[in-house]
Design a protein around this motif. Structure first.
Motif, short mmCIF file in Angstrom:
data_model
loop_
_atom_site.label_atom_id
_atom_site.label_comp_id
_atom_site.label_asym_id
_atom_site.label_seq_id
_atom_site.Cartn_x
_atom_site.Cartn_y
_atom_site.Cartn_z
N VAL A 194 53.52 39.69 31.43
CA VAL A 194 52.80 38.28 31.87
C VAL A 194 52.32 38.52 33.06
CG1 VAL A 194 53.63 36.30 33.02
CG2 VAL A 194 54.78 37.03 30.78
N ALA A 195 52.82 39.57 34.09
CA ALA A 195 52.01 39.57 35.37
C ALA A 195 50.56 40.37 35.15
CB ALA A 195 52.75 40.52 36.04
N LEU A 196 50.51 41.14 33.97
CA LEU A 196 49.31 41.89 33.86
C LEU A 196 48.24 40.85 32.92
CD1 LEU A 196 50.24 45.24 32.59
CD2 LEU A 196 49.10 44.80 34.88
N PHE A 197 48.84 39.74 32.32
CA PHE A 197 47.94 38.85 31.60
C PHE A 197 47.35 37.83 32.79
CE2 PHE A 197 47.19 35.16 29.20
CZ PHE A 197 46.38 35.57 28.21
N ILE A 198 48.05 37.50 33.68
CA ILE A 198 47.30 36.47 34.49
C ILE A 198 46.04 36.75 35.18
CG2 ILE A 198 47.85 35.38 36.91
CD1 ILE A 198 49.72 34.32 34.61
N PRO A 199 45.82 37.95 35.51
CA PRO A 199 44.41 38.27 35.96
C PRO A 199 43.20 37.97 35.07
CG PRO A 199 45.83 39.96 36.44
CD PRO A 199 46.45 39.15 35.77
N VAL A 200 43.84 38.08 33.55
CA VAL A 200 42.79 37.72 32.46
C VAL A 200 42.13 36.27 32.53
CG1 VAL A 200 42.48 37.62 29.98
CG2 VAL A 200 43.63 39.83 31.15
N LEU A 201 43.09 35.45 33.10
CA LEU A 201 42.75 34.04 33.18
C LEU A 201 42.06 33.73 34.14
CD1 LEU A 201 46.29 32.72 32.30
CD2 LEU A 201 44.56 33.02 30.86
N MET A 202 41.48 34.47 35.08
CA MET A 202 40.58 34.36 36.33
C MET A 202 39.30 34.29 35.78
SD MET A 202 42.88 33.93 38.71
CE MET A 202 44.51 34.25 38.94
N PRO A 203 38.61 33.25 35.92
CA PRO A 203 36.97 33.39 35.60
C PRO A 203 36.21 34.39 36.45
CG PRO A 203 37.81 31.14 35.83
CD PRO A 203 38.79 31.94 36.10
N SER A 204 36.69 34.23 37.44
CA SER A 204 35.83 35.27 38.11
C SER A 204 35.91 37.06 37.86
CB SER A 204 36.23 35.38 39.64
OG SER A 204 37.68 35.97 39.67
N ARG A 205 36.82 37.19 37.36
CA ARG A 205 37.08 38.61 36.44
C ARG A 205 36.12 38.91 35.31
NH1 ARG A 205 42.08 41.27 37.91
NH2 ARG A 205 41.31 43.29 36.89
N TRP A 206 35.71 37.69 34.73
CA TRP A 206 34.64 37.84 33.77
C TRP A 206 33.34 37.66 33.95
CZ3 TRP A 206 36.54 39.43 28.95
CH2 TRP A 206 37.92 39.47 28.85
N SER A 207 32.87 37.23 35.21
CA SER A 207 31.49 37.17 35.49
C SER A 207 31.07 38.53 35.97
CB SER A 207 31.48 35.96 36.63
OG SER A 207 31.99 36.53 37.73
N ARG A 208 29.71 38.56 36.16
CA ARG A 208 29.11 39.82 36.49
C ARG A 208 28.95 39.88 37.96
NH1 ARG A 208 23.32 40.73 37.35
NH2 ARG A 208 23.09 42.76 37.26
N ARG A 209 29.19 40.99 38.53
CA ARG A 209 29.32 41.21 39.81
C ARG A 209 27.89 40.67 40.61
NH1 ARG A 209 32.63 46.55 40.99
NH2 ARG A 209 34.50 45.84 40.44
N HIS A 210 27.68 40.21 41.71
CA HIS A 210 26.49 40.08 42.29
C HIS A 210 26.02 41.02 42.91
CE1 HIS A 210 23.58 37.51 44.52
NE2 HIS A 210 23.91 38.02 45.54
N ASP A 211 24.71 41.43 42.48
CA ASP A 211 24.09 42.70 43.26
C ASP A 211 23.24 42.09 44.48
OD1 ASP A 211 25.13 44.54 41.40
OD2 ASP A 211 23.44 44.31 39.97
N ASP A 212 23.28 42.87 45.57
CA ASP A 212 22.41 42.32 46.59
C ASP A 212 21.18 43.14 46.52
OD1 ASP A 212 24.75 41.51 48.09
OD2 ASP A 212 25.41 43.35 48.75
N LEU A 213 20.78 44.03 45.63
CA LEU A 213 19.57 44.54 45.51
C LEU A 213 18.54 43.49 44.92
CD1 LEU A 213 20.27 48.18 44.54
CD2 LEU A 213 19.28 47.51 46.79
#
Length: 145
Positions: A113-132
C-alpha cells in the motif's frame, strides 16, 4: 526494487530473528542484518519519494499486494511460492524464510500500500519541466537573426 524488498528484506529479517533466538546472540550478525534492513529501507524511501518513473513503485506494490491477496485466499498456495527445498542455495532459503515471516505478519501488505500511494499522484506521471525549452526562441523565416 522488488528483488531488494523480497530478497534483501527477507534475508535481513531471517538473520535478525535467527540471531535473536540464538544463545548467546552474535552481535556481528545482528549489525549486518540491521544494516541490510536499513539499506532496503533506504532504497524503498528513495524510490517512493524520488521523482523517477511511477512504474518503479507500481510493479513492486502489485507484486506485494498480489502475494498478500493470494495468502488471504489460499495460505498453502502463497507459502508454496517460497523456495524451501534443500537444493536451493542457503542464502535464498534464508531470504525465503524471512519473506514468509514478512508475508504472514502483514508487512508485505503494508509495504504494498505504501508503494502504491505514489502511483496515484498525477505529478509522477507528468513530464518533467525542462528549463532549456524556455531559452530557445524560434526565428521567423525571413529574418537575419
Amino acid at each position: 526494487m522488488t528483488a531488494a524488498v523480497l530478497g534483501g528484506g527477507g534475508w535481513a529479517v531471517q538473520q535478525a530473528v535467527g540471531n535473536a533466538a540464538a544463545n548467546p546472540p552474535d552481535n556481528q550478525r545482528m549489525w549486518i542484518a540491521l544494516g541490510a534492513m536499513a539499506a532496503v529501507g533506504l532504497v524503498v524511501g528513495l524510490v517512493t519519494a524520488g521523482r523517477i518513473s511511477p512504474l518503479a513503485t507500481f510493479v513492486p506494490s502489485m507484486v506485494l499486494l498480489a502475494w498478500t491477496v493470494v495468502y488471504a485466499l489460499d495460505v498453502n498456495r502463497a507459502l508454496s511460492l517460497i523456495p524451501s527445498e534443500p537444493s536451493v542455495n542457503q542464502i535464498v532459503r534464508d531470504a525465503g524464510f524471512g519473506a514468509k515471516t514478512l508475508l504472514t505478519t502483514g508487512v508485505y501488505a503494508l509495504l504494498g500500500v505504501a508503494l502504491f500511494i505514489p502511483v496515484l499522484m498525477p505529478s509522477r506521471w507528468s513530464r518533467r519541466h525542462d528549463d532549456l525549452d524556455e531559452e530557445y526562441e524560434t526565428t521567423p523565416e525571413g529574418s537575419y537573426y
